[in-house]
Design a protein around this motif. Structure first.
Motif, PDB file in Angstrom:
ATOM      1  N   PHE A  73      46.278  38.508  24.913  1.00 31.61           N
ATOM      2  CA  PHE A  73      45.073  39.280  25.172  1.00 31.61           C
ATOM      3  C   PHE A  73      44.520  39.798  23.855  1.00 31.61           C
ATOM      4  N   ALA A  74      43.211  39.652  23.660  1.00 33.70           N
ATOM      5  CA  ALA A  74      42.570  40.217  22.474  1.00 33.70           C
ATOM      6  C   ALA A  74      41.944  41.566  22.793  1.00 33.70           C
ATOM      7  N   THR A  75      41.407  41.705  24.025  1.00 34.00           N
ATOM      8  CA  THR A  75      40.692  42.916  24.407  1.00 34.00           C
ATOM      9  C   THR A  75      41.079  43.347  25.822  1.00 34.00           C
ATOM     10  N   LEU A  76      40.632  44.530  26.199  1.00 32.23           N
ATOM     11  CA  LEU A  76      40.836  44.997  27.566  1.00 32.23           C
ATOM     12  C   LEU A  76      40.155  44.076  28.570  1.00 32.23           C
ATOM     13  N   GLU A  77      39.033  43.495  28.184  1.00 28.79           N
ATOM     14  CA  GLU A  77      38.352  42.549  29.079  1.00 28.79           C
ATOM     15  C   GLU A  77      39.248  41.358  29.379  1.00 28.79           C
ATOM     16  N   ASP A  78      40.000  40.881  28.401  1.00 26.06           N
ATOM     17  CA  ASP A  78      40.939  39.773  28.636  1.00 26.06           C
ATOM     18  C   ASP A  78      41.991  40.175  29.661  1.00 26.06           C
ATOM     19  N   VAL A  79      42.470  41.401  29.564  1.00 26.19           N
ATOM     20  CA  VAL A  79      43.453  41.907  30.531  1.00 26.19           C
ATOM     21  C   VAL A  79      42.827  41.952  31.915  1.00 26.19           C
ATOM     22  N   ARG A  80      41.630  42.498  31.997  1.00 25.15           N
ATOM     23  CA  ARG A  80      40.949  42.601  33.287  1.00 25.15           C
ATOM     24  C   ARG A  80      40.728  41.221  33.898  1.00 25.15           C
ATOM     25  N   GLN A  81      40.311  40.267  33.099  1.00 25.89           N
ATOM     26  CA  GLN A  81      40.077  38.909  33.617  1.00 25.89           C
ATOM     27  C   GLN A  81      41.365  38.284  34.157  1.00 25.89           C
ATOM     28  N   GLU A  82      42.463  38.514  33.463  1.00 26.18           N
ATOM     29  CA  GLU A  82      43.764  38.016  33.932  1.00 26.18           C
ATOM     30  C   GLU A  82      44.085  38.590  35.318  1.00 26.18           C
ATOM     31  N   LEU A  83      43.826  39.865  35.493  1.00 26.29           N
ATOM     32  CA  LEU A  83      44.101  40.511  36.776  1.00 26.29           C
ATOM     33  C   LEU A  83      43.124  40.049  37.857  1.00 26.29           C
ATOM     34  N   LEU A  84      41.856  39.865  37.498  1.00 26.18           N
ATOM     35  CA  LEU A  84      40.866  39.406  38.469  1.00 26.18           C
ATOM     36  C   LEU A  84      41.198  38.019  39.008  1.00 26.18           C
ATOM     37  N   GLU A  85      41.832  37.197  38.192  1.00 30.01           N
ATOM     38  CA  GLU A  85      42.204  35.845  38.622  1.00 30.01           C
ATOM     39  C   GLU A  85      43.191  35.857  39.781  1.00 30.01           C
ATOM     40  N   ARG A  86      43.834  36.975  40.017  1.00 27.91           N
ATOM     41  CA  ARG A  86      44.763  37.086  41.140  1.00 27.91           C
ATOM     42  C   ARG A  86      44.032  37.068  42.478  1.00 27.91           C
ATOM     43  N   GLY A  87      42.764  37.443  42.465  1.00 30.21           N
ATOM     44  CA  GLY A  87      41.956  37.456  43.683  1.00 30.21           C
ATOM     45  C   GLY A  87      42.341  38.599  44.615  1.00 30.21           C
ATOM     46  N   GLY A  88      41.864  38.536  45.846  1.00 29.92           N
ATOM     47  CA  GLY A  88      42.181  39.549  46.855  1.00 29.92           C
ATOM     48  C   GLY A  88      41.805  40.947  46.416  1.00 29.92           C
ATOM     49  N   ASN A  89      42.726  41.887  46.625  1.00 28.90           N
ATOM     50  CA  ASN A  89      42.481  43.296  46.296  1.00 28.90           C
ATOM     51  C   ASN A  89      42.160  43.523  44.828  1.00 28.90           C
ATOM     52  N   TRP A  90      42.572  42.603  43.979  1.00 28.01           N
ATOM     53  CA  TRP A  90      42.344  42.759  42.539  1.00 28.01           C
ATOM     54  C   TRP A  90      40.863  42.701  42.194  1.00 28.01           C
ATOM     55  N   SER A  91      40.038  42.232  43.124  1.00 31.79           N
ATOM     56  CA  SER A  91      38.599  42.121  42.853  1.00 31.79           C
ATOM     57  C   SER A  91      37.950  43.477  42.572  1.00 31.79           C
ATOM     58  N   VAL A  92      38.584  44.591  42.976  1.00 38.05           N
ATOM     59  CA  VAL A  92      38.002  45.905  42.678  1.00 38.05           C
ATOM     60  C   VAL A  92      37.871  46.129  41.168  1.00 38.05           C
ATOM     61  N   LEU A  93      38.673  45.441  40.388  1.00 36.42           N
ATOM     62  CA  LEU A  93      38.586  45.584  38.930  1.00 36.42           C
ATOM     63  C   LEU A  93      37.350  44.904  38.356  1.00 36.42           C
ATOM     64  N   GLY A  94      36.606  44.191  39.204  1.00 36.56           N
ATOM     65  CA  GLY A  94      35.374  43.550  38.775  1.00 36.56           C
ATOM     66  C   GLY A  94      34.159  44.458  38.853  1.00 36.56           C
ATOM     67  N   GLU A  95      34.357  45.684  39.300  1.00 38.46           N
ATOM     68  CA  GLU A  95      33.242  46.619  39.409  1.00 38.46           C
ATOM     69  C   GLU A  95      32.605  46.875  38.049  1.00 38.46           C
ATOM     70  N   ALA A  96      31.283  46.929  38.043  1.00 41.83           N
ATOM     71  CA  ALA A  96      30.551  47.127  36.789  1.00 41.83           C
ATOM     72  C   ALA A  96      30.802  48.498  36.170  1.00 41.83           C
ATOM     73  N   ASN A  97      31.103  49.506  36.993  1.00 41.02           N
ATOM     74  CA  ASN A  97      31.266  50.867  36.479  1.00 41.02           C
ATOM     75  C   ASN A  97      32.718  51.260  36.272  1.00 41.02           C
ATOM     76  N   LEU A  98      33.604  50.287  36.222  1.00 42.71           N
ATOM     77  CA  LEU A  98      35.023  50.514  35.984  1.00 42.71           C
ATOM     78  C   LEU A  98      35.220  51.284  34.680  1.00 42.71           C
ATOM     79  N   MET A  99      36.141  52.222  34.679  1.00 41.33           N
ATOM     80  CA  MET A  99      36.475  52.957  33.461  1.00 41.33           C
ATOM     81  C   MET A  99      37.846  52.493  32.979  1.00 41.33           C
ATOM     82  N   CYS A 100      38.077  52.606  31.680  1.00 41.95           N
ATOM     83  CA  CYS A 100      39.352  52.163  31.143  1.00 41.95           C
ATOM     84  C   CYS A 100      39.755  53.012  29.945  1.00 41.95           C
ATOM     85  N   ALA A 101      41.027  52.911  29.645  1.00 43.94           N
ATOM     86  CA  ALA A 101      41.589  53.626  28.498  1.00 43.94           C
ATOM     87  C   ALA A 101      42.656  52.750  27.860  1.00 43.94           C
ATOM     88  N   CYS A 102      42.826  52.934  26.567  1.00 44.42           N
ATOM     89  CA  CYS A 102      43.899  52.255  25.840  1.00 44.42           C
ATOM     90  C   CYS A 102      44.685  53.338  25.116  1.00 44.42           C
TER      91      CYS A 102
END
Length: 81
Positions: A26-55
């Protein structure tokens, strides 16, 4: 690379877990999010445009770089009145 992913509020409820260790390249948090979104199902909530994140407990944007051992957190926007 190993990173610790933490889920808060309704994201935690949707995933059915507080967090997990994620291994990958992973290079960025977006890469992490995309990896999780690929799981499908309930993980789709991470695709929300207003998602907040922290590192490492600092609020950031999805273009934030990540490094081995980082803690990444995803949570919905906080509203108040």
């Amino acid at each position: 690379m190993n990173i610790n992913v933490v889920y808060f509020a309704r994201y935690r409820e949707a995933m059915g877990m507080d967090g997990e260790e994620l291994n990958g390249t992973f290079a960025t948090l977006e890469d992490v999010r995309q990896e999780l979104l690929e799981r499908g199902g309930n993980w789709s909530v991470l695709g929300e445009a207003n998602l907040m994140c922290a590192c490492n407990q600092d609020l950031c944007k999805l273009d934030e770089p990540v490094a081995d051992g980082d803690e990444v957190a995803f949570f919905p926007p906080v509203t108040g009145g």
